[in-house]
Design a protein around this motif. Structure first.
Motif, short mmCIF file in Angstrom:
data_model
loop_
_atom_site.label_atom_id
_atom_site.label_comp_id
_atom_site.label_asym_id
_atom_site.label_seq_id
_atom_site.Cartn_x
_atom_site.Cartn_y
_atom_site.Cartn_z
N ASP A 1 -9.06 -9.30 -11.38
CA ASP A 1 -8.43 -8.98 -10.10
C ASP A 1 -7.59 -7.70 -10.23
OD1 ASP A 1 -9.50 -11.22 -8.93
OD2 ASP A 1 -7.70 -12.45 -9.17
N THR A 2 -7.52 -6.95 -9.14
CA THR A 2 -6.74 -5.71 -9.10
C THR A 2 -5.80 -5.75 -7.90
OG1 THR A 2 -8.54 -4.44 -10.12
CG2 THR A 2 -6.86 -3.20 -8.95
N VAL A 3 -4.58 -5.29 -8.12
CA VAL A 3 -3.59 -5.22 -7.04
C VAL A 3 -3.08 -3.79 -6.96
CG1 VAL A 3 -1.36 -6.04 -6.20
CG2 VAL A 3 -2.86 -7.60 -7.46
N ASN A 4 -3.15 -3.20 -5.77
CA ASN A 4 -2.62 -1.86 -5.54
C ASN A 4 -1.29 -1.98 -4.79
OD1 ASN A 4 -4.83 0.01 -6.49
ND2 ASN A 4 -5.99 -1.30 -5.08
N ILE A 5 -0.23 -1.45 -5.40
CA ILE A 5 1.12 -1.60 -4.86
C ILE A 5 1.63 -0.23 -4.41
CG2 ILE A 5 3.43 -2.49 -5.29
CD1 ILE A 5 2.24 -3.98 -7.73
N PRO A 6 1.75 -0.02 -3.11
CA PRO A 6 2.27 1.26 -2.61
C PRO A 6 3.78 1.38 -2.87
CG PRO A 6 1.09 0.02 -0.90
CD PRO A 6 1.38 -0.92 -2.01
N VAL A 7 4.29 2.59 -2.74
CA VAL A 7 5.73 2.78 -2.85
C VAL A 7 6.40 2.11 -1.64
CG1 VAL A 7 5.55 4.93 -4.12
CG2 VAL A 7 5.59 4.98 -1.63
N GLY A 8 7.65 1.70 -1.83
CA GLY A 8 8.43 1.15 -0.73
C GLY A 8 8.16 -0.31 -0.40
#
Length: 256
Positions: free
Chosen positions: A203-210
């Motif tokens: 699994d992959t999680v993309n975490i944006p800033v803020g």
């Protein structure tokens, strides 16, 4: 859930029936069962410190240590509790308490070593060393192994069962953020105001800033992910409050 206790009646029911009744029905049946006021875990903590302060490290102390372990106090936490209490209750009392606590948590220590070795065999990346530099931002023990420190930072982060990091936010003036690539075990990721997501290898999680979020292991599983730093200008982390037991338990329940 009411705590059931029969030790008073078993030991003193015939000799001191009223004392046995007060012990089983009032102390445990009523006081210990008021979980809406104070959790069983916290009641165990208070009881252990009170008994240690009086030097009462006898069979009753051993019973309450075993109960504390059953109520969720970890080996690391009991060591910190007794160390803190030593400065107020007395150093010799702490030594006596530690000798008994070490025996009670010995099995957990062996399970931790065996579980860690089994988890390591599930992945090609090393578990690394205790993540001491960031320990204040984690509940439980985590480990850190640098995979790449040039061009793009990549770190293998490993969480022991039940371990999770605090709520936090990634900031950057431009670009930035983080990507998680799960490599072993089972864990969770949750963004503020959203349901938690269960994570498995691949699994992959993309975490944006803020975005306020946390991630960590399931209560019954070790968990590792690669933390990939997305390049950005003036990137930094804002560490916030810990993920409390109530929030974590609710997450585990919804994903059961």
């Amino acid at each position: 859930m009411a705590v059931k206790q029969t030790a008073g009646r078993d030991s003193l029911g015939a000799f001191a029936p009223k004392f046995a009744e007060l012990n089983d029905d009032v102390l445990f049946g009523q006081v210990w069962s008021r979980e809406d006021k104070l959790s069983l875990r916290d009641r165990s903590l208070v009881t252990i410190v009170c008994l240690m302060a009086q030097g009462l490290v006898d069979s009753s102390f051993q019973y309450h240590l075993i109960t504390a372990k059953q109520n969720g106090i970890t080996r690391m936490e009991i060591a910190e509790i007794l160390t803190h209490a030593a400065f107020y209750a007395g150093w010799p009392k702490a030594w006596a308490a530690f000798r008994m606590a070490k025996e009670v948590w010995a099995a957990e220590e062996e399970e931790t070593v065996d579980g860690k070795a089994a988890h390591q065999n599930e992945m090609v990346f090393p578990i690394g060393q205790p993540n001491d530099a960031y320990a204040q931002y984690f509940v439980g023990q985590s480990y850190l192994a640098p995979v790449s420190t040039e061009q793009i930072g990549i770190f293998n982060v490993t969480f022991e069962p039940g371990c999770r990091n605090n709520w936090h936010i990634h900031h950057a003036d431009k670009g930035g953020g983080q990507t998680l690539v799960c490599v072993a075990g089972k864990g969770y990721y949750q963004e503020w105001g959203k349901p938690a997501v269960e994570l498995h290898p691949g699994d992959t999680v993309n975490i944006p800033v803020g975005v306020k979020h946390w991630h960590g292991a399931a209560p019954d599983s070790w968990f590792s992910h690669l933390a990939v730093e997305v390049p950005g200008e003036n990137g930094r982390n804002e560490w916030l409050e810990a993920v409390d037991d109530a929030t974590y338990t609710a997450v585990c329940g919804q994903n059961a």
